[in-house]
Motif scaffolding. Sequence first.
Motif, PDB file in Angstrom:
ATOM      1  N   LEU A  62       0.830  -1.209   0.000  1.00 41.09           N
ATOM      2  CA  LEU A  62       0.000   0.000   0.000  1.00 41.09           C
ATOM      3  C   LEU A  62       0.860   1.254   0.000  1.00 41.09           C
ATOM      4  N   LEU A  63       1.879   1.292   0.827  1.00 41.40           N
ATOM      5  CA  LEU A  63       2.737   2.481   0.911  1.00 41.40           C
ATOM      6  C   LEU A  63       3.490   2.724  -0.388  1.00 41.40           C
ATOM      7  N   GLU A  98      -0.886  11.984   2.069  1.00 44.99           N
ATOM      8  CA  GLU A  98      -0.506  10.793   2.816  1.00 44.99           C
ATOM      9  C   GLU A  98      -1.635   9.765   2.834  1.00 44.99           C
ATOM     10  N   PRO A  99      -1.278   8.482   2.861  1.00 43.16           N
ATOM     11  CA  PRO A  99      -2.290   7.434   2.860  1.00 43.16           C
ATOM     12  C   PRO A  99      -2.921   7.247   4.231  1.00 43.16           C
ATOM     13  N   ARG A 100      -4.052   6.573   4.208  1.00 49.86           N
ATOM     14  CA  ARG A 100      -4.740   6.204   5.442  1.00 49.86           C
ATOM     15  C   ARG A 100      -5.369   4.820   5.250  1.00 49.86           C
ATOM     16  N   VAL A 101      -5.491   4.095   6.342  1.00 46.40           N
ATOM     17  CA  VAL A 101      -6.347   2.911   6.392  1.00 46.40           C
ATOM     18  C   VAL A 101      -7.339   3.140   7.511  1.00 46.40           C
ATOM     19  N   VAL A 102      -8.613   2.968   7.203  1.00 43.13           N
ATOM     20  CA  VAL A 102      -9.665   3.195   8.198  1.00 43.13           C
ATOM     21  C   VAL A 102     -10.300   1.859   8.551  1.00 43.13           C
ATOM     22  N   VAL A 103     -10.421   1.617   9.840  1.00 43.76           N
ATOM     23  CA  VAL A 103     -11.063   0.409  10.356  1.00 43.76           C
ATOM     24  C   VAL A 103     -12.357   0.829  11.038  1.00 43.76           C
ATOM     25  N   MET A 104     -13.480   0.300  10.577  1.00 43.78           N
ATOM     26  CA  MET A 104     -14.794   0.617  11.137  1.00 43.78           C
ATOM     27  C   MET A 104     -15.406  -0.651  11.714  1.00 43.78           C
ATOM     28  N   VAL A 145     -10.999   0.205   4.753  1.00 44.18           N
ATOM     29  CA  VAL A 145     -10.748   0.851   3.462  1.00 44.18           C
ATOM     30  C   VAL A 145      -9.303   1.332   3.429  1.00 44.18           C
ATOM     31  N   GLY A 146      -8.644   1.050   2.317  1.00 47.78           N
ATOM     32  CA  GLY A 146      -7.289   1.528   2.091  1.00 47.78           C
ATOM     33  C   GLY A 146      -7.336   2.745   1.197  1.00 47.78           C
ATOM     34  N   LEU A 147      -6.885   3.887   1.707  1.00 48.39           N
ATOM     35  CA  LEU A 147      -7.042   5.169   1.029  1.00 48.39           C
ATOM     36  C   LEU A 147      -5.680   5.705   0.589  1.00 48.39           C
ATOM     37  N   VAL A 148      -5.503   5.859  -0.707  1.00 50.08           N
ATOM     38  CA  VAL A 148      -4.252   6.367  -1.263  1.00 50.08           C
ATOM     39  C   VAL A 148      -4.571   7.233  -2.471  1.00 50.08           C
ATOM     40  N   GLU A 149      -3.569   8.008  -2.900  1.00 48.93           N
ATOM     41  CA  GLU A 149      -3.630   8.714  -4.172  1.00 48.93           C
ATOM     42  C   GLU A 149      -2.457   8.212  -5.007  1.00 48.93           C
ATOM     43  N   ASN A 150      -2.701   7.865  -6.260  1.00 50.39           N
ATOM     44  CA  ASN A 150      -1.662   7.304  -7.126  1.00 50.39           C
ATOM     45  C   ASN A 150      -1.190   8.376  -8.095  1.00 50.39           C
ATOM     46  N   MET A 151      -0.019   8.942  -7.818  1.00 53.37           N
ATOM     47  CA  MET A 151       0.477  10.084  -8.587  1.00 53.37           C
ATOM     48  C   MET A 151       1.879   9.825  -9.130  1.00 53.37           C
ATOM     49  N   PRO A 152       2.220  10.449 -10.260  1.00 52.14           N
ATOM     50  CA  PRO A 152       3.598  10.376 -10.763  1.00 52.14           C
ATOM     51  C   PRO A 152       4.413  11.534 -10.190  1.00 52.14           C
ATOM     52  N   SER A 153       5.603  11.250  -9.732  1.00 52.52           N
ATOM     53  CA  SER A 153       6.480  12.285  -9.199  1.00 52.52           C
ATOM     54  C   SER A 153       7.874  11.702  -9.075  1.00 52.52           C
ATOM     55  N   LEU A 194      -2.607  -3.909  -5.122  1.00 52.52           N
ATOM     56  CA  LEU A 194      -1.557  -3.782  -4.115  1.00 52.52           C
ATOM     57  C   LEU A 194      -2.139  -3.239  -2.809  1.00 52.52           C
ATOM     58  N   VAL A 195      -3.042  -2.291  -2.933  1.00 50.27           N
ATOM     59  CA  VAL A 195      -3.724  -1.750  -1.751  1.00 50.27           C
ATOM     60  C   VAL A 195      -4.543  -2.850  -1.077  1.00 50.27           C
ATOM     61  N   LEU A 196      -5.325  -3.567  -1.870  1.00 55.63           N
ATOM     62  CA  LEU A 196      -6.171  -4.623  -1.317  1.00 55.63           C
ATOM     63  C   LEU A 196      -5.350  -5.738  -0.680  1.00 55.63           C
ATOM     64  N   ALA A 197      -4.191  -6.045  -1.268  1.00 55.42           N
ATOM     65  CA  ALA A 197      -3.361  -7.127  -0.740  1.00 55.42           C
ATOM     66  C   ALA A 197      -3.052  -6.913   0.733  1.00 55.42           C
ATOM     67  N   ASP A 198      -2.631  -5.704   1.077  1.00 51.50           N
ATOM     68  CA  ASP A 198      -2.273  -5.427   2.470  1.00 51.50           C
ATOM     69  C   ASP A 198      -3.498  -5.323   3.370  1.00 51.50           C
ATOM     70  N   VAL A 199      -4.558  -4.666   2.889  1.00 51.50           N
ATOM     71  CA  VAL A 199      -5.729  -4.451   3.746  1.00 51.50           C
ATOM     72  C   VAL A 199      -6.461  -5.770   3.988  1.00 51.50           C
ATOM     73  N   LEU A 200      -6.555  -6.615   2.976  1.00 54.34           N
ATOM     74  CA  LEU A 200      -7.194  -7.916   3.155  1.00 54.34           C
ATOM     75  C   LEU A 200      -6.404  -8.775   4.154  1.00 54.34           C
ATOM     76  N   TRP A 201      -5.096  -8.778   4.021  1.00 58.28           N
ATOM     77  CA  TRP A 201      -4.275  -9.563   4.946  1.00 58.28           C
ATOM     78  C   TRP A 201      -4.446  -9.063   6.377  1.00 58.28           C
ATOM     79  N   TYR A 202      -4.452  -7.744   6.524  1.00 58.57           N
ATOM     80  CA  TYR A 202      -4.621  -7.150   7.854  1.00 58.57           C
ATOM     81  C   TYR A 202      -5.981  -7.531   8.439  1.00 58.57           C
ATOM     82  N   ALA A 203      -7.023  -7.449   7.620  1.00 55.09           N
ATOM     83  CA  ALA A 203      -8.367  -7.804   8.089  1.00 55.09           C
ATOM     84  C   ALA A 203      -8.411  -9.254   8.522  1.00 55.09           C
TER      85      ALA A 203
END
Length: 498
Positions: A219-220, A229-235, A310-318, A347-356
């Motif tokens: 995810l990072l 900056e990214p966030r992961v929210v757990v509800m 939810v895994g929250l990111v912005e995908n930008m070129p820099s 890639l985002v889902l991979a980490d969040v699913l594993w964490y869940a």
Amino acid sequence: MPDILFVKPTLPRAGALVLPLAEGFTLSGLAKEADEATGGAIARGLEAAGFKGRKGQSCTLWAPGGHLSRVVAVGLGAAPEERGAEAAGGAAWPLVSGEPEAMVAAEGLNAALAAALAFGARLRSYRFDRYRTKESAEDKPKLVRLTVASTEPEAARAAHAPLSAVADGVFLARDLVSEPPNVLFPEEMAERCRKLEKLGVEVEILGPKALKELGFGALLGVAQGSAREPRVVVMQWKGASKAGKGDGNGKAGPVAFIGKGVTFDTGGISIKPAAGMEDMKFDMAGAGAVIGAMAALAGRRAKVDAVGLVGLVENMPSGTAQRPGDVVKSLSGQTVEVINTDAEGRLVLADVLWYARERFRPRFMVDLATLTGAIIVALGHEHAGLFSNDDDLAQKLAAAGTAVGEALWRMPLGEAYDKALKSDIADMKNVGGRPGGSVTAAQFIQRFIDTREGPMPWAHLDIAGTAWATKDSATVPKGATAFGVRLLDRLVAEHYEG
């Protein structure tokens, strides 16, 4: 949105009157009273218009006489049922929204159907207009109160209450998906999740420091090119526990919903074409649906323990962006060679699913993501793709989708597709080429579901083709659809409460 009231049948003295009529109808109740008050103008008008009460049919009679400004007839079909009533309510809304008030003559329907009709009208009433500064009064809806006349108004009101909570969840998801990306970025989207605390949802926000310490490397890697900056929210909604039917985790664990939340997706270094890139603001629609579903469950006090992540990111070129050829280490410990930075959602889902999985040990997991253009090529905009390692869960999801009009089509999984993900230098690549693109994406995600402890029931919903509508339909106006909110709520209501 209008206030919705349920009352005993009384002929209105002004405004619009909505007549929900089935095939083979005869005017009775308020419809008959209104027809008599207008000297038979309603019956004559319906006959002249060829209105038969077919599902999807509507007819507007202007100034028929008496005190009414218009009468709107909407068809229920041959055998009135829940979906048909919703569609009729949705069809009526744009035909009466120009009036300050309207009444639905629903005394011929039972309480559940009267509630469904009001629900459909409310779903269709959605507008996202917060950035319109020059809209004329004529272009805005005037309807402030929709009154539903029922012979059993208390029962109809009770039946509508949980539907109203679901509508709130749908509207929340539509709002999130509709927001422009300069307003809704990961930090802001995470903060909006805190509003669910008013409903009794426990909300926990993980920031970059915590994510790095935990090991969210996949995810990072997606987020590293953005200044946001990214966030992961757990509800967590502990409805079974609150009802004295569980202990927060429960023997079987909570149900778990996971959403991809890429608040804007340029494609990163593997940048997308300019044409249509503005649509990538809704690459967080999976996360929006999960947030809306959690709001719906809490709003109607569902007797279930549920977690939404939810895994929250912005995908930008820099200059700091992830490059094709990079290798990242996921939270699971598995390594991924990044071949295409536009295949970032998995890639985002991979980490969040594993964490869940590791944290909550849920009874099953369902993820929702606008994941691949390939699913649109395969299914168009009529169905979302359903991938699952569990036949029972897949069947329940498909049935729930059919019941609420959020159709799913099951797609294949299989070891043969895994060969396309083979990497020469890491455990896997993040893409498998163009053939079967939506399938190889699901195969990638599945690698973060199965462990040495065995597979967990899981389903992946690729909603890329259904998250945004380019034209109005019965209960979904053009724009963000909130696809998945009603489906997940129905899944829980039918199988996991009590």
